[in-house]
Design an enzyme around this catalytic site. Structure first.
Site, mmCIF file in Angstrom:
data_model
loop_
_atom_site.group_PDB
_atom_site.id
_atom_site.type_symbol
_atom_site.label_atom_id
_atom_site.label_comp_id
_atom_site.label_asym_id
_atom_site.label_seq_id
_atom_site.Cartn_x
_atom_site.Cartn_y
_atom_site.Cartn_z
ATOM 1 C CG ASN A 288 -0.180 -0.140 2.509
ATOM 2 O OD1 ASN A 288 0.580 0.739 2.866
ATOM 3 N ND2 ASN A 288 -0.363 -1.263 3.197
ATOM 4 C CG ASP B 142 -7.315 -5.099 6.093
ATOM 5 O OD1 ASP B 142 -6.766 -5.159 7.204
ATOM 6 O OD2 ASP B 142 -7.939 -4.101 5.692
ATOM 7 C CE LYS C 264 8.943 -12.581 -13.684
ATOM 8 N NZ LYS C 264 9.792 -12.137 -14.764
ATOM 9 C CG ASP D 242 -7.596 -6.588 14.036
ATOM 10 O OD1 ASP D 242 -6.546 -5.898 14.164
ATOM 11 O OD2 ASP D 242 -8.720 -6.167 14.352
ATOM 12 C CG PHE E 260 -1.914 5.394 13.634
ATOM 13 C CD1 PHE E 260 -1.380 4.706 14.711
ATOM 14 C CD2 PHE E 260 -1.485 6.693 13.394
ATOM 15 C CE1 PHE E 260 -0.433 5.290 15.547
ATOM 16 C CE2 PHE E 260 -0.541 7.293 14.219
ATOM 17 C CZ PHE E 260 -0.015 6.591 15.298
ATOM 18 C CE LYS F 33 -11.087 0.978 10.362
ATOM 19 N NZ LYS F 33 -10.401 1.594 9.267
ATOM 20 C CE LYS G 21 -8.845 -2.554 13.948
ATOM 21 N NZ LYS G 21 -7.942 -3.379 13.140
#
Ligand code: CTP
Length: 407
Positions: A205, A277, A286, A304, A322, A336, A340
């Protein structure tokens, strides 16, 4: 800044420039007689535009003896490089040149000493005894030399610490909140995880890790015992020269494992890493194009990590998550925070291009488990981290005596 007579004296010039870039109002150079054989006072004057102080016998400054005036004016005193001789003089309270007279008049404020010398001179029990004496004094920070190639041609301990290390030490010693997290063991994670698809490709990401690293740097400057866990996506310069341990991981499973090993002894966890996730059952070889059009990847959920750690947290532990959201920022973050069982969550809006991912700035809203919310307006990431940390520490201390284990 006091400069002694050693070959590492030339590195004082680069440091002066860097201090100016980082906003030091004035850098006032003091040199021993032997330092002037290695670099010239004119060099230091040209860099600082200050008078270069060379003798303890010079005339008064601002109506005060020179060493007293200098000791009063400065917020911090850095002696770099410090020779064996200088360590011995300082440890014995001698005052026979402009550096030592100023140093002995410099009380109640941070005095930082960065030695550089031959390995055998550094490891000599006499030098080590002097070092012990010096570090036993509350206002003295010794910036230990590193291992490296020395002027004598040998390789070993005695090499002047890196500029980055000296800057971190100065920043910590002069930080207005330098005791805020003293004695606290803190874990910080940063960057986006890499989930391998095959030996070449990864699923990742846009997280640069800048926000997490800014938290780690600020926490260190606030006195915490920091461990930073960063992912392979973090390419920040000089990360290997941080004054605290930096652990590198790649996949979210490795991040979970690294956290597992540290979590029990942690007081605060700042989970800034952007954890994937999903993961893929990675191909050993490959993957080839094979002539077919579309290619399907089966994404399997990851653990998680934060939720699992938070479910085991002890009363003294504080857990901060965060939330980088592209819509419904506060509702998603609130969800969240509850789901959590966190003490706080730091939310930022990634739909804005001026803040967040990759950017040097951020604007965040801190949501606390006790129900309040505080927005930190757009600022450089270190400034955001500083303000968030002050807020979290304040709330934590205020509620420490209350029965609720949350902020
Ligand atoms: N997090 C984690 N493990 C995961 C995913 C996220 O520990 N597998 C942590 C992140 O480091 C962050 C917090 O959980 O501190 C919130 O991350 P986010 O990706 O926003 O939360 P998710 O639970 O994955 O929710 P969603 O993807 O649905 O937004």
């Amino acid at each position: 800044m006091g400069i002694c007579g050693g070959i590492a004296a030339y590195r004082a010039c680069d440091l002066i420039r860097e201090l100016q870039r980082k906003g030091a109002k004035r850098v006032i150079p003091l040199m021993t007689e032997s330092a002037t054989r290695f670099i010239s006072p004119l060099t230091l004057h040209s860099l600082t535009r200050e008078e270069v102080h060379l003798s303890e016998m010079a005339l008064d400054v601002d109506g005060l003896p020179q060493h007293i005036a200098l000791a009063q004016q400065a917020d911090a005193f850095l002696i770099m490089p410090a020779t064996t001789n200088m360590l011995a003089k300082l440890a014995h309270g001698m005052a026979d040149n402009i550096l030592t007279t100023t140093a002995i008049a410099f009380t109640g404020k941070p005095l930082l000493i960065a030695p550089a010398m031959n390995t055998r001179m550094w490891l000599n029990p006499l030098t080590q005894k002097n070092v012990e004496t010096l570090i036993s004094l509350e206002n003295i920070t010794l910036i230990p030399p590193s291992s490296g190639l020395l002027a004598c041609g040998e390789t070993g301990e005695g090499h002047l610490a890196s500029m980055e290390t000296v800057l971190h030490a100065l920043y910590r010693a002069t930080h207005p909140e330098r005791h805020l997290f003293s004695g606290k063991r803190v874990l910080v994670t940063a960057g986006g995880t890499w989930e391998p698809i095959d030996p070449v490709r990864v699923l990742t990401n846009r997280s640069s890790g800048k926000m997490g690293v800014a938290f780690a740097d600020e926490l260190y400057a606030m006195g915490a015992e920091v461990t930073l866990i960063v992912t392979s996506s973090v390419h920040l310069p000089l990360l290997n020269q941080r004054p605290y341990p930096v652990i590198r991981v790649e996949r979210s499973a490795e991040l979970a494992e690294a956290l597992e090993g540290q979590f029990e002894r942690t007081d605060w966890l700042f989970m800034a890493a952007a954890v994937s996730d999903f993961q893929v059952k990675a191909a050993e070889q490959k993957i080839k194009r094979r002539g077919q059009g579309a290619f399907e990847l089966r994404l399997l959920p990851t653990d998680d990590i934060l939720g699992r750690l938070a479910s085991r947290k002890k009363t003294h532990q504080r857990i901060v998550g965060f939330a980088a959201e592209s819509e419904n920022l506060l509702d998603n973050a609130q969800d969240k925070l509850r789901r959590k069982s966190l003490d706080a969550i730091i939310a930022n809006d990634i739909s804005r291009t001026d803040i967040g991912f990759q950017s040097d700035e951020n604007e965040v809203t801190v949501l606390l488990a006790e129900g309040s919310q505080v927005t930190i307006p757009r600022s450089p990431k270190p400034e955001v981290a500083r303000r968030v940390l002050k807020l979290l520490e304040q709330k934590s201390t205020a509620l420490e005596s209350e029965p609720s284990p949350t902020l």
